[in-house]
Design an enzyme around this catalytic site. Structure first.
Site, PDB file in Angstrom:
ATOM      1  N   CYS A 179     -12.854 -34.861  12.174  1.00 38.76           N
ATOM      2  CA  CYS A 179     -12.802 -35.332  13.565  1.00 38.76           C
ATOM      3  C   CYS A 179     -13.725 -36.527  13.760  1.00 38.76           C
ATOM      4  O   CYS A 179     -13.293 -37.608  14.082  1.00 38.76           O
ATOM      5  CB  CYS A 179     -13.195 -34.203  14.513  1.00 38.76           C
ATOM      6  N   GLU A 230     -17.278 -36.055  12.192  1.00 39.32           N
ATOM      7  CA  GLU A 230     -18.478 -35.673  11.505  1.00 39.32           C
ATOM      8  C   GLU A 230     -18.846 -36.742  10.477  1.00 39.32           C
ATOM      9  O   GLU A 230     -18.005 -37.551  10.096  1.00 39.32           O
ATOM     10  CB  GLU A 230     -18.275 -34.331  10.793  1.00 39.32           C
TER      11      GLU A 230
END
Length: 799
Positions: A433, A435
């Protein structure tokens, strides 16, 4: 930018892949089961390598008409393989409803259903999930009824969440990795128990990468066969070139851009076949691919247009990858996401701007393709060229939620604070996503699949630790809401429940990881992460240089708003009594009095997202208990080699804000039972009253430098707003302000509510409408209706 014209090849390939109805492919399940039956006496790491070999040498392969990059994950594009080694029970339970789901539907034939059910008989009692359910603690299992923790996605799929060392593959080829493994094997002293433990790993690496070489040669042979049959001279030449490329890579280091992009795809593809874990990401694509691009351009053997077409083919191949998950997991990640993150821009290891011609070209390809994969990011820093930021905004304006932006100013020091060297921190990339990790040096799950429902914890804290929905109490509380004498009592109750479930989350994740380490070691992936080959260990045994992981904390803003409302309206202003608030919550704000209380909570209490310290600082204080506490816990790799070995905080909620809210009753922020909670660190829908700048100021009061696992901010504008140079300049200024204030991440949807509502009414007309969900984009019409509604309800900002 809106008027770019796709080549005929790319238009056809895109139309074909977008039009496909996803199916289940049972080939992998059949082949891995055959292999496991044949290798029951071998160490598990060898069994995994042998299984990968069996799959790569026997699965169906094909080359679609017009493809320039070849390699398939399953027997058909967008078909999802089955990975029975992780779990089997949900497949049996859901097999007749795969095509009837609210979202993420998959077709499967009746014959394949029968065969798959026969295959799954072998796996009963042998899977990762079987082991976990047999070893998890009673409290963790009991919480499945309450809904604080969401850890089952880890054990029903695989690890994923990683950026391997693509440069290693480029520099060595698979042959070089095999040679390194053979040298390591030769140097072992087999009378030393530590060396003896390494032997199966090195042998497994040799098997896996030899299989990868043969996998490539299968495509070389197929391309040559098709070339012999081809009557179109142009396509015949393309197929002959594909055959030559696949005869060379992945075995050898690539000699040019075309070979380089093909070996990168082979690596990505084999990773997807080896494990069902999602978020297997590409890292800094523009950096490791640029030398090949530059050399070929200078030699005159590649044009910019040819490179663009190859990148677009690559993006389409990424979109062709698909995964099926249990519905219990899918509802948290709606929209067929695979989170194959690709990032461009940023800085070099010595601090210079890293933007190059390929960075721009990757953005052009993104603007052309407009698919949900790859999950495209740009690293922002204060010396980013203005024209590159402007180019990013031109693509954002198209309205499919990409690129998203992350901030070097906060991420680099955040990584260094965790023990990452300056050189490695400067080279960070995004993953999944949003990270971050050091590519090729980090273990699995810099942010994992486990979810942590903060608002549910607050509900427990206000009810003496008892879940009103189920009556279960895992941690005795500090009393009921009506028992509290001061706001300090409320915070004490919150802290007690939060710390209990924080420890429970760590317990659940570590038990999962022990099972993964023993039953599902990923050989191919491990060999491509430093320093697994050096240590003779898989990733789960502690082979990576760095290993820090986290779950997703969901509902930060709702908790802050709820606590602030209790402080302000109950204890400070005494507008609402504890008894009246308690009654209204239990009755879900029904009745005249309930609605009166709800209106007070919504309209009279300060809300996070409006640059109001009274609520923003309570939000920070409440969340900081978790942020400062979770880093004290150790993961299963602690002390086994990697730097770190700890847990870190993250607010990367994906679409978990919808199902997380479904298990929480009415809350003191005025939210009714079952309604979604906020996503990431974005404000609760409809509570932002003072525009985007106020939102930015609220978000940046949180402990962003400690959010090493990632921090997500969603914002939505109407793209018609960016209709002049003046408004584009204002938009750039907004981005710069956010990042100057140590904002971590921001992403934008540039689409009106009217378009989204029309797409919901007429999905057949909007089959390629891509929308930003959370840390990922998805085809809007593929989403669960509740997630669609949540996106429509997001605030549409004005500059």
């Amino acid at each position: 930018m809106d008027n770019r014209i796709l080549s005929e090849r790319i238009k056809r390939l895109k139309d074909e892949v977008v039009s496909i109805k996803p199916k289940i492919c049972i080939e992998r399940a059949r082949l891995i089961t055959e292999s496991y039956k044949e290798t029951e006496s071998l160490p598990m790491v060898m069994r995994r390598a042998k299984a990968l070999e069996k799959i790569l040498l026997n699965m169906s392969i094909y080359i679609s008409e017009g493809e320039l990059i070849v390699g398939n994950q399953a027997s058909k594009p967008r078909s999802a393989p089955i990975f029975p080694e992780y779990s089997w029970d949900w497949i049996v339970e859901e097999i007749d409803s795969f095509d009837k789901r609210p979202s993420d539907r998959f077709e499967i034939s009746e014959d394949d259903k029968k065969e798959l059910l026969r295959i799954l008989e072998y796996w009963k009692g042998k899977t990762v999930k079987d082991r976990v359910l047999a070893t998890q603690t009673e409290d963790v299992l009991e919480d499945r009824k309450i809904g604080v923790l969401g850890w089952e996605g880890n054990v029903t799929a695989g690890q994923g969440h990683i950026v391997v060392d693509y440069e290693m593959a480029l520099n060595k080829g698979f042959k070089g990795i095999i040679e390194d493994s053979r040298e390591k094997l030769k140097s072992l002293n087999l009378s030393d128990p530590e060396d003896l433990r390494k032997k199966p790993f090195y042998e497994a690496v040799i098997i896996a990468f030899n299989a990868g070489i043969q996998f490539g040669k299968r495509y070389a042979n197929l391309a040559q066969k098709l070339a012999c049959e081809e009557t179109n001279p142009i396509r015949k030449k393309e197929l002959e070139a594909i055959s030559e490329i696949c005869n060379w890579v992945p075995e050898n280091p690539p000699r040019n851009f075309k070979e380089a992009i093909q070996i990168i795809w082979f690596v990505q593809l084999i990773l997807q076949i080896e494990s069902n874990g999602h978020s297997i990401s590409l890292g800094r694509f523009d950096q490791y691919m640029y030398p090949y691009y530059k050399k070929d351009i200078e030699k005159g053997i590649l044009t910019k247009e040819e490179a663009l077409e190859l990148i677009e083919c690559f993006y389409i191949k990424l979109f062709s990858v698909n995964k099926i998950r249990p519905w219990s997991h899918t509802r948290f990640v709606s929209g067929y996401p695979t989170y194959q993150n690709l990032i461009v821009g940023g800085q070099t290891k010595d601090g210079r701007d890293a933007t190059n011609e390929l960075s721009y070209l990757c953005l052009d390809a993104l603007a052309d393709i407009r698919l949900s994969e790859p999950n495209f990011y740009v690293r922002y820093h204060e010396n980013m060229p203005k024209d590159f930021l402007k180019k990013c905004i031109e693509v954002i304006k198209i309205g499919f939620g990409m690129p998203a932006l992350v901030n070097d100013k906060v991420i680099i020091p955040s990584l260094m604070n965790r023990g990452v060297t300056l050189e490695d921190a400067m080279n960070y990339s995004t993953m999944g996503c949003l990270e971050v990790q050091v590519p090729g040096k980090w273990g699995y799950r810099a942010n994992g699949k486990s979810k942590f429902n903060l608002l549910k914890i607050l509900e427990l804290a206000l009810n003496n630790g008892v879940d009103p929905r189920t009556g279960i109490q895992l941690c005795p509380g500090e009393g009921n809401l009506t028992d509290f004498k001061s706001f300090d009592d409320v915070m004490k109750a919150w802290e007690k429940q939060l710390k209990f479930f924080m420890e429970l989350q760590v317990t659940a994740d570590n038990i999962n990881d022990l099972a993964m380490e023993e039953l599902a070691p990923d050989v191919f992936c491990s060999a491509l992460v430093q320093d697994c080959l050096g240590r003779g260990k898989t990733l789960m045994e502690g082979g990576a240089v760095y290993d820090m992981m986290s779950g997703c904390q969901v509902g930060v803003a709702n908790v802050g708003n709820s606590l602030s409302a209790i402080k302000e309206l109950v204890f400070d202003k005494k507008v609402i009594s504890l008894e009246d608030l308690d009654k209204a919550l239990k009755n879900n704000f029904e009745g005249i009095e309930g609605k009166r209380i709800q209106e007070l909570l919504i309209n009279r209490a300060a809300k996070y997202g409006n640059d109001d310290d009274s609520v923003d600082l309570i939000t920070k204080e409440a969340f900081d208990i978790y942020v400062n506490g979770i880093e004290n816990y150790k993961n299963t790799r602690y002390g086994r080699g990697p730097i770190g070995g700890i847990f870190i905080p993250a607010t990367v909620t994906i679409s978990a804000n919808v199902p997380s809210g479904a298990v929480v009753g009415a809350t003191p922020d005025g939210r009714k039972a079952g309604e979604p909670v906020n996503d990431g660190v974005s404000p609760v829908h409809g509570t932002e009253k003072h525009g985007p700048t106020a939102v930015i100021k609220s978000v940046t009061k949180l402990s962003t430098l400690l959010m090493t696992g990632g921090q997500l901010l969603n914002m939505r504008f109407n793209k018609t707003m960016l209709n002049s140079e003046e408004t584009i300049e204002k938009f750039m200024a907004l981005i710069r302000t956010f990042f100057d204030r140590y904002g971590w991440h921001v992403q934008f949807n540039m689409i009106s509510s009217e378009v989204l509502k029309e797409a919901r009414r007429n999905p057949e007309k909007y089959k390629d409408l891509v929308i930003r969900v959370a840390g990922y984009s998805a085809v809007f019409v593929s989403l669960d209706p509740t997630v669609q509604e949540d996106i429509i309800n997001r605030m549409e900002y004005q500059l």
